[in-house]
Design a protein around this motif. Structure first.
Motif, mmCIF file in Angstrom:
data_model
loop_
_atom_site.group_PDB
_atom_site.id
_atom_site.type_symbol
_atom_site.label_atom_id
_atom_site.label_comp_id
_atom_site.label_asym_id
_atom_site.label_seq_id
_atom_site.Cartn_x
_atom_site.Cartn_y
_atom_site.Cartn_z
ATOM 1 N N ARG A 358 0.840 -1.206 0.000
ATOM 2 C CA ARG A 358 0.000 0.000 0.000
ATOM 3 C C ARG A 358 0.873 1.253 0.000
ATOM 4 O O ARG A 358 0.612 2.217 -0.736
ATOM 5 C CB ARG A 358 -0.935 0.001 1.206
ATOM 6 C CG ARG A 358 -2.093 -0.984 1.100
ATOM 7 C CD ARG A 358 -3.142 -0.691 2.167
ATOM 8 N NE ARG A 358 -2.622 -0.850 3.522
ATOM 9 C CZ ARG A 358 -2.644 -1.979 4.211
ATOM 10 N NH1 ARG A 358 -3.179 -3.073 3.655
ATOM 11 N NH2 ARG A 358 -2.176 -2.032 5.438
ATOM 12 N N ALA A 359 1.921 1.249 0.825
ATOM 13 C CA ALA A 359 2.785 2.429 0.924
ATOM 14 C C ALA A 359 3.535 2.678 -0.379
ATOM 15 O O ALA A 359 3.656 3.826 -0.837
ATOM 16 C CB ALA A 359 3.769 2.253 2.081
ATOM 17 N N GLU A 360 4.048 1.627 -0.983
ATOM 18 C CA GLU A 360 4.839 1.795 -2.212
ATOM 19 C C GLU A 360 3.961 2.141 -3.411
ATOM 20 O O GLU A 360 4.387 2.895 -4.295
ATOM 21 C CB GLU A 360 5.644 0.529 -2.489
ATOM 22 C CG GLU A 360 6.832 0.354 -1.567
ATOM 23 C CD GLU A 360 7.909 1.402 -1.825
ATOM 24 O OE1 GLU A 360 8.850 1.134 -2.580
ATOM 25 O OE2 GLU A 360 7.782 2.527 -1.263
ATOM 26 N N THR A 361 2.751 1.605 -3.480
ATOM 27 C CA THR A 361 1.878 1.985 -4.592
ATOM 28 C C THR A 361 1.482 3.456 -4.482
ATOM 29 O O THR A 361 1.322 4.135 -5.497
ATOM 30 C CB THR A 361 0.616 1.103 -4.634
ATOM 31 O OG1 THR A 361 -0.021 1.102 -3.349
ATOM 32 C CG2 THR A 361 0.956 -0.319 -5.038
ATOM 33 N N ARG A 362 1.350 3.971 -3.258
ATOM 34 C CA ARG A 362 1.100 5.405 -3.099
ATOM 35 C C ARG A 362 2.310 6.214 -3.566
ATOM 36 O O ARG A 362 2.166 7.218 -4.281
ATOM 37 C CB ARG A 362 0.790 5.740 -1.639
ATOM 38 C CG ARG A 362 -0.610 5.356 -1.178
ATOM 39 C CD ARG A 362 -0.963 6.050 0.130
ATOM 40 N NE ARG A 362 -0.029 5.710 1.194
ATOM 41 C CZ ARG A 362 -0.202 4.703 2.041
ATOM 42 N NH1 ARG A 362 -1.267 3.912 1.937
ATOM 43 N NH2 ARG A 362 0.679 4.466 2.992
ATOM 44 N N ARG A 363 3.499 5.771 -3.187
ATOM 45 C CA ARG A 363 4.713 6.510 -3.545
ATOM 46 C C ARG A 363 4.912 6.555 -5.057
ATOM 47 O O ARG A 363 5.328 7.591 -5.602
ATOM 48 C CB ARG A 363 5.932 5.860 -2.880
ATOM 49 C CG ARG A 363 7.253 6.570 -3.178
ATOM 50 C CD ARG A 363 8.406 5.931 -2.429
ATOM 51 N NE ARG A 363 8.717 4.598 -2.919
ATOM 52 C CZ ARG A 363 9.549 4.361 -3.951
ATOM 53 N NH1 ARG A 363 10.126 5.365 -4.588
ATOM 54 N NH2 ARG A 363 9.794 3.119 -4.327
ATOM 55 N N LEU A 364 4.614 5.466 -5.747
ATOM 56 C CA LEU A 364 4.839 5.378 -7.187
ATOM 57 C C LEU A 364 3.604 5.724 -8.006
ATOM 58 O O LEU A 364 3.641 5.632 -9.235
ATOM 59 C CB LEU A 364 5.313 3.966 -7.555
ATOM 60 C CG LEU A 364 6.665 3.542 -6.982
ATOM 61 C CD1 LEU A 364 6.945 2.069 -7.317
ATOM 62 C CD2 LEU A 364 7.786 4.424 -7.497
ATOM 63 N N CYS A 366 0.570 4.125 -8.271
ATOM 64 C CA CYS A 366 0.181 2.910 -8.992
ATOM 65 C C CYS A 366 -1.305 2.628 -8.829
ATOM 66 O O CYS A 366 -1.962 3.134 -7.901
ATOM 67 C CB CYS A 366 0.954 1.700 -8.460
ATOM 68 S SG CYS A 366 2.736 1.894 -8.388
ATOM 69 N N ASP A 367 -1.827 1.802 -9.725
ATOM 70 C CA ASP A 367 -3.148 1.239 -9.526
ATOM 71 C C ASP A 367 -3.088 0.246 -8.379
ATOM 72 O O ASP A 367 -2.021 -0.083 -7.865
ATOM 73 C CB ASP A 367 -3.621 0.530 -10.803
ATOM 74 C CG ASP A 367 -3.760 1.493 -11.969
ATOM 75 O OD1 ASP A 367 -3.973 2.697 -11.712
ATOM 76 O OD2 ASP A 367 -3.639 1.040 -13.127
ATOM 77 N N ASP A 368 -4.231 -0.269 -7.978
ATOM 78 C CA ASP A 368 -4.258 -1.281 -6.931
ATOM 79 C C ASP A 368 -3.416 -2.480 -7.356
ATOM 80 O O ASP A 368 -3.450 -2.927 -8.508
ATOM 81 C CB ASP A 368 -5.687 -1.736 -6.642
ATOM 82 C CG ASP A 368 -6.498 -0.644 -5.977
ATOM 83 O OD1 ASP A 368 -5.878 0.275 -5.405
ATOM 84 O OD2 ASP A 368 -7.740 -0.702 -6.041
ATOM 85 N N ALA A 369 -2.656 -3.028 -6.397
ATOM 86 C CA ALA A 369 -1.766 -4.146 -6.696
ATOM 87 C C ALA A 369 -2.513 -5.456 -6.681
ATOM 88 O O ALA A 369 -3.507 -5.632 -5.960
ATOM 89 C CB ALA A 369 -0.621 -4.186 -5.684
ATOM 90 N N ASP A 370 -2.037 -6.415 -7.486
ATOM 91 C CA ASP A 370 -2.524 -7.783 -7.468
ATOM 92 C C ASP A 370 -1.508 -8.643 -6.747
ATOM 93 O O ASP A 370 -0.310 -8.535 -6.973
ATOM 94 C CB ASP A 370 -2.693 -8.329 -8.891
ATOM 95 C CG ASP A 370 -3.820 -7.640 -9.633
ATOM 96 O OD1 ASP A 370 -4.822 -7.329 -8.989
ATOM 97 O OD2 ASP A 370 -3.674 -7.415 -10.844
#
Length: 382
Positions: A358-364, A366-370
């Motif tokens: 969650r933290a890294e997808t916010r930083r980059l 990103c869409d929701d991760a699978d």
């Protein structure tokens, strides 16, 4: 040729990275070359038949040859580079001709071993050329543990690759020894075991950085791939040093709480485990290692936002247990988030990994991760 002797390799008993798998027997014989460094033109050459190790070797003295530089490992590494690694003379280099990489079963395309005997001990540098596997998950553990560690920093310039005081890798261009829809083919160098003090670290990294770019250019020339890369010229990022785990946010990731396992008991900072974080800028890889033993971390967190390198984790294979993987599409393209734990710390993954993703997808952005909690990636990386 420089007279200075390189720093001695680490004398600890920690094992070097696993030896590359045996390659299919080539149609041409390999070779054993002995270099008499410091005496230009003097060379003892021979043949290495069969496998890289254990094959019969026949050597003979060719006498004084015309004055020209002799390179080793597919005519890639210069005498200056080899002397920078091992020093002295009487250095042997064993290599086999590179495979084409066109057959799907070929991963290790070539291996070269450079050795020198010093006081009854063998000092060595191992060079390899491989296509990273993105289909069966065969390169999701051992190769990243050795070459995508938090000790690495980006090579910089136009080269995609990383270097530490004991390891270096560089990616060949798309379409060179690998298909464009595959993970990249890479060259890598291993020189002793990782050290976690700063003694000689910067100098060793500089030598490895120059050497791996020489190897990259030599392999591209051998296989007829277009283009060449300039030797590293700028300063590398500072050597990553160990620090005690901060108690606010794990791995300097905003919003990632520190698990109870890695918290200090009372106010004793000496009770904290170590952590090591690579900056990630320039190589598409950010890595954090946490644990009491920096050589065998309890927990490794990786974010890979280089699209070609991310394909290493696209396939099925042996995910799960000690390895969690999630994928996402970010502003820079496909990205992969990886958590790897030592056996005693596997339970930490279930709490840390979702928060890390969650933290890294916010930083980059990103869409929701699978990705499932057992680490089996869903959706894949394209």
């Amino acid at each position: 040729m420089p007279d200075e002797q390189p720093p001695e390799p680490p004398g600890d008993d920690r094992p070097a990275p696993p030896a590359p798998e045996a390659v299919d027997p080539p149609n041409r014989a390999g070779r054993l070359r002995r270099l008499a460094l410091g005496r230009p033109g003097a060379i003892v050459a021979g043949l290495l038949a069969g496998a890289l190790l254990g094959g019969a070797a026949v050597a003979w003295r060719t006498g004084e040859l015309p004055l020209r530089e002799h390179r080793v490992c597919w005519e890639s590494l210069s005498q200056e580079a080899v002397a920078g690694f091992l020093g002295g003379d009487d250095i042997e280099a064993h290599d086999l001709p590179l495979n084409s990489g066109l057959r799907g079963s070929e991963r290790i395309l070539g291996t070269c071993r450079i050795t020198r005997e010093v006081d009854g001990r063998t000092r060595e540098v191992i060079a390899s050329v491989r296509v990273l596997d993105g289909l069966h998950g065969l390169d999701v553990r051992e190769w990243p543990d050795a070459f995508l560690s938090a000790r690495m920093v980006p090579l910089g310039g136009e080269v995609t690759g990383m270097v530490s005081p004991a390891r270096a890798w560089a990616a060949l261009p798309a379409g060179c020894l690998s298909r464009r829809d595959q993970p990249p083919a890479v060259v890598d160098l291993s020189w002793g075991s990782e050290r976690f003090d700063d003694a000689g670290g910067a100098e060793r990294r500089d030598r490895l950085a120059r050497g791996v770019v020489e190897l990259l250019n030599g392999v591209m020339r051998d296989r007829g791939c277009e283009g060449r890369y300039a030797a590293p010229s700028g300063e590398l990022a500072p050597v990553n040093v160990l620090e005690r785990v901060p108690q606010a946010e794990l791995c300097d990731v905003a919003g990632l709480p520190v698990p109870e396992r890695f918290r200090a008991e009372g106010e004793e900072e000496r009770d904290l485990p170590f952590h090591l974080v690579t900056s990630g800028g320039g190589a598409g890889v950010r890595v954090c290692q946490v644990g009491d033993d920096p050589a065998r971390p309890d927990l490794v967190l990786r974010t890979i936002d280089d699209p070609r390198l991310a394909r290493v984790y696209a396939g099925g294979g042996p995910h799960g247990g000690d390895l969690f993987v999630a994928t996402a599409r970010c502003q820079t393209g496909p990205a992969v988030f990886v958590a790897r734990a030592d056996h005693d710390a596997v339970a930490v993954l279930e709490d840390v990994f979702p928060a890390y993703v969650r933290a890294e997808t916010r930083r980059l952005a990103c869409d929701d991760a699978d990705g499932g909690r057992d680490g089996r990636a869903r959706g894949g990386v394209t």
